[in-house]
Structures are given as C-alpha cells and as structure tokens.
Design an enzyme around this catalytic site. Structure first.
Site, PDB file in Angstrom:
ATOM      1  N   SER A 250       0.849  -1.185   0.000  1.00  0.00           N
ATOM      2  CA  SER A 250       0.000   0.000   0.000  1.00  0.00           C
ATOM      3  C   SER A 250       0.887   1.239   0.000  1.00  0.00           C
ATOM      4  CB  SER A 250      -0.892   0.009   1.239  1.00  0.00           C
ATOM      5  OG  SER A 250      -0.080   0.276   2.370  1.00  0.00           O
ATOM      6  N   LYS A 251       0.220   2.390   0.026  1.00  0.00           N
ATOM      7  CA  LYS A 251       0.944   3.668  -0.049  1.00  0.00           C
ATOM      8  C   LYS A 251       2.036   3.784   1.017  1.00  0.00           C
ATOM      9  CE  LYS A 251      -1.870   6.753  -2.675  1.00  0.00           C
ATOM     10  NZ  LYS A 251      -3.311   6.433  -2.489  1.00  0.00           N
ATOM     11  N   ARG A 252       1.811   3.125   2.151  1.00  0.00           N
ATOM     12  CA  ARG A 252       2.810   3.205   3.226  1.00  0.00           C
ATOM     13  C   ARG A 252       4.177   2.697   2.751  1.00  0.00           C
ATOM     14  NH1 ARG A 252       2.434  -0.253   7.007  1.00  0.00           N
ATOM     15  NH2 ARG A 252       0.916  -1.555   5.954  1.00  0.00           N
ATOM     16  N   HIS A 253       4.162   1.798   1.766  1.00  0.00           N
ATOM     17  CA  HIS A 253       5.418   1.208   1.309  1.00  0.00           C
ATOM     18  C   HIS A 253       6.064   2.003   0.178  1.00  0.00           C
ATOM     19  CE1 HIS A 253       3.036  -2.266   2.911  1.00  0.00           C
ATOM     20  NE2 HIS A 253       4.173  -2.437   3.550  1.00  0.00           N
ATOM     21  N   GLY A 254       5.435   3.076  -0.233  1.00  0.00           N
ATOM     22  CA  GLY A 254       5.967   3.849  -1.364  1.00  0.00           C
ATOM     23  C   GLY A 254       4.895   3.936  -2.432  1.00  0.00           C
TER      24      GLY A 254
END
Ligand code: GLU
Length: 481
Positions: A250-254
């Site tokens: 998800s966005k948390r990972h980039g």
C-alpha cells in the site's frame, strides 16, 4: 483447447496498482510466448466507483509498459479494449437463459429485509447468508411492479474443487461457502461473478491468471460454468504482492501506481523485469531481455509465496537497464522527462549520443534528463567556485583559440573537435585538464560533464560558440586580478 487466450480484467476504480499490473505482465507474457491472444477487459459495471480517469490511467500504463492487447471492438484503437458496460445485452441474454432454465430466480427481498437478516446473523455470531426465501416461489407469488434481483440457485451441499496451477487442489464446501448469490442487481446490472464467467466463456479464455484475492470467488464461478454448461478454463491464482513488512502493498510502502514509477524515471523494461521477478525465477538470473522473458516464462514456476516488493531492488534493476539497454531504446523514453524541463527534444542521432554519454552515471531517467539539460538550455549561472577557479584572465587565450578553431572547422565530428583541443594543448603547452576545465565551465557553468569532446560535439557548433562568447565577455568584464 487450442490457441492460448488470456485476459487482464482491471476494474477502473483508481490508478493501476503495481501489484495488479503484475497479473497483466504474466498474462501478456504467456500470450506472447504461445503466440496466443491477450484480451484487455475493463470491468466497469460498478458505475459508482468506475471513472473515465481511471480507464485512461490503465490504458496509459499498459501502453507505457508495452503490454499491447490484441482484440476487442474498435474503441481506444482497433483492438478494444472490451468494456463490460458495453456488453449488457450479452449478460442479459444469459440471465434470461438461467431464469428460463430454472437455474436462477427472482428475489423480491427488500433492502430492509436483507438488513434485518444481516443483523440477526450478526447477533447469532454467524456470517450472513441469504435464507433463500424466494428460491421456490413462482410467478403467482411475484408482486407486481416491484424491483427484483436475480439470484443463482446454488446447490445446497457438496464440494467444489478448484484445480489451480499454482495453489494445487483447493476444495470448497458448498454449504459453508456459497449461498444463492445475486447475479443481477435490482437496478438491472449484472454482478462481477456472473459477468466474469460470461465474458471468459464468450471470449474463449483458456487460462485465467489472476490475483489470489479472487480465489474465494472461483467456486461460485465454477458453479456458474456448470449451470451454463460452459467449458472451464485453467485457473492460476497468483499470490499477492506484499511490502517488506509482509502486509499488503500500500501507499505506506511507497508509490503503488504504475505511472508513479514512470514519473520517478524508471524504464518500462526495468519495471517489467522487476514485476516478473517478484514471484517467478529462472535460476538466479536477474536481468532478462523482453525476448527472454517471453521465452522463459512459465505459470508453473510462479512461486506459492507472496512477492515482496523491494524498492531498492527495483532501483538497481533500473540502473542495470540504463547502463545496458541500447541507447536508441532509452532515447525514446527521454523526451517525456525533457518536456517537463521545458525542452522539446526529438529522438534523433544526437539524442541517442547524449543518452550514450549519460547512461554511465544516471540512475533514473529523471536524473538523465537533468544531465541532458545542458545540451539544450544555456540559461545557467556559473557556479561560483568553478567561475573563480577556471574563468580567469589567463584562460582567455585558450578559450579564444578554441572558439576560433571550432568556428573554422569544416566538419564538426568528435574527431574534428578533438583535433582543435589537441592544437590548443600544443600551442599553450597545457595538459588536457587545463584546457578542458575552463571549457566545461564556459559551456555548462560547472566542472562536471561527460567527455569534453563528446560534450562539445553533442551540444552542436552554434550553441558552443555562443556559450564561449558569453564566457569570454564574462571574463573580460572581471576586474584585473
Ligand atoms: N476486475 C477484477 C479486479 O480488478 C479482476 C477479475 C478477474 O481477474 O477475474 O480485481
């Protein structure tokens, strides 16, 4: 089944996710390997969540990655894609067939009734299952002018077995997993599990390769295949792509959208390679040409465990490609990034030459475009330290000599340029560095550039002469040392 026919079936409800496009890559590779057909099908029946913007993002991402699709009505070009919203007549035909054959039935349960059932199930601590209250009713029971949904008359017990090319044999207990699910909503729109079966059959899909988040849908779909007397395709459910912490990417990972990687300066070829390697291997080979990817790919070799997304690995793969891909193919990508710097470049021999010079150092195409800027724009300022050190009165004769020499050249090849530098070295008894550095600062404002002969050649004679005049005037305007 003869010819291999596969499909990628995204729902246009957001950008094209990097994990989702991996499914497209695998399907495309299989189609190309088998000289089969790759179908792109936009699953846009959820009208509230589907957007035109998302459709365009999908098409743009696919085109950028070179994942070309082969068939469909003439919409965005001669080969489709297919849009499910243009196929309602076909779904309707099969809904009617199911109704006529008693394999589906009308359900007049209202939203309120279903909410009550759902709440009651929750109170009992059970998962909601429709209680089949309209299953055995007929025309005499149907209220007039009331909206109804159409439900599949699912078997009440037994097992459904999915023979999956990746997961192996997966058995589902019907009583536990499957109720009489809706195949057409009361607004007349068909549901995912129904459209996907009708599409896969009417499009003669032989291999369904998709994310394993759909594995739970597969038994429902298999029952529909059976009810419609359709041949069943092969299934391969791929493990999802996870972040380094093993949670869903998800966005948390980039960045998760395909186009974000384009923006960051990744080559499509590098992203293809990276996505392929996320859950598939061929010995310990890391870098594959597209031709090798097509030749070596096999569904059976897709790993059972999730692909872990590693951004550093992607950056490394990208750099490998920038260093090793033919400069001609990299040059095709570069104008997109130059354009963002206000530079309109055409893909010509000169641009290829610039790529050749910059590919040793640039890690991304964004960096490469920044490096290429100096070949197109002369609006730079002299970097103070470089100016002080190299644009001195004593450099004047050398710069003037170079200007005159370059101006008078008949031809302007790298070798001709080199000849002028060599004459300057001889004339002033200087090593190349002493001649090249003032020239670099004069041409670029700073002391770093590719080889000086190549830089002069690629910049072109007129810009070089103009920049030299500017530097000479700049030195002349300096107070005496
Ligand atoms: N439209 C579905 C999705 O985007 C894919 C359906 C399928 O591959 O069967 O997840």
């Amino acid at each position: 089944m003869s010819e291999t026919r596969v499909r990628f079936a995204p729902s246009p409800t957001g950008h094209l996710h990097i994990g989702s496009v991996r499914t497209a890559v695998y399907n495309w590779l299989l189609a190309r390997q088998k000289k089969g057909t790759f179908v792109l099908r936009i699953e846009d029946t959820d009208r509230e969540r589907s957007t035109e913007e998302s459709v365009q993002a999908i098409l743009e991402s696919m085109r950028w990655l070179g994942l070309d699709w082969d068939e469909g009505p003439e919409v965005e070009g001669p080969n489709g894609p297919y849009f499910q919203t243009q196929r309602f007549d076909i779904y309707r035909e099969y809904i009617d067939k199911m109704l006529a054959e008693g394999k589906a039935y009308r359900c007049y349960a209202t939203a309120e009734e279903l909410t009550t059932l759902r709440e009651q199930a929750r109170e009992r601590g059970e998962t909601f299952k429709y209680d089949r209250r309209w299953r055995d009713k007929g025309p005499d029971d149907w209220p007039e002018d009331k909206p109804y949904s159409v439900r599949f008359k699912a078997p009440l017990d037994g097992e459904v077995v999915v023979e999956d090319l990746i997961k192996g044999r997966v058995v589902f207990d019907v009583a536990q997993h499957i109720d009489d699910f809706i195949i057409m909503r009361s607004d007349g729109t068909p549901t995912y599990n129904f459209t996907v079966v009708v599409d896969d059959v009417t499009m003669n899909i032989t291999d369904v390769i998709r994310g394993d988040d759909h594995l739970n849908n597969t038994p429902k779909q298999l029952l529909l295949y059976e009810a419609l007397d359709f041949p069943v395709p092969r299934f391969a459910h791929m493990p999802l792509t996870l972040g380094q912490d093993k949670t869903r990417l998800s966005k948390r990972h980039g960045a998760t959208s395909v186009m974000a990687y384009r923006e960051m300066g990744y080559l499509p070829h590098a992203l293809l390679n990276f996505l392929l390697r996320l859950g598939w291997s061929h010995g310990d080979q890391e870098i594959f040409s597209v031709e090798e990817m097509i030749r070596l790919f096999s569904v059976e070799k897709i790993g059972i465990s999730a692909g872990i997304f590693n951004a550093e690995k992607l950056a490394w793969v990208n750099q490998q490609y920038i260093m090793n891909d033919p400069p001609e193919s990299i040059a095709k990508e570069l104008p997109y990034y130059l354009d963002k710097l206000g530079i309109q470049a055409t893909v010509d021999e000169r641009l290829v030459g610039i790529v050749k010079e910059l590919s040793k150092r640039a890690k991304t195409l964004v960096e490469m475009a920044e490096g290429a800027r100096m070949f197109f724009k002369d609006d730079f300022e002299y970097v103070e330290k470089a100016d002080r050190k190299f644009l001195k009165k004593e450099s004047l004769p050398v710069l003037e000599f170079l200007r005159d020499g370059l101006r008078e050249l008949d031809a302007f090849s790298v070798a001709d340029v080199q000849g002028v530098f060599e004459a300057a070295m001889e004339r002033f008894e200087l090593k190349l560095g002493k001649v090249a550095q003032p020239m670099r600062v004069a041409l670029t404002g700073n002391t770093v550039s590719p080889g000086i002969y190549e830089t002069v050649y690629l910049m072109g004679r007129e810009p070089v002469l103009a920049r030299l005049e500017r530097a000479i005037a700049h030195i002349n305007a300096k107070p005496a040392e």
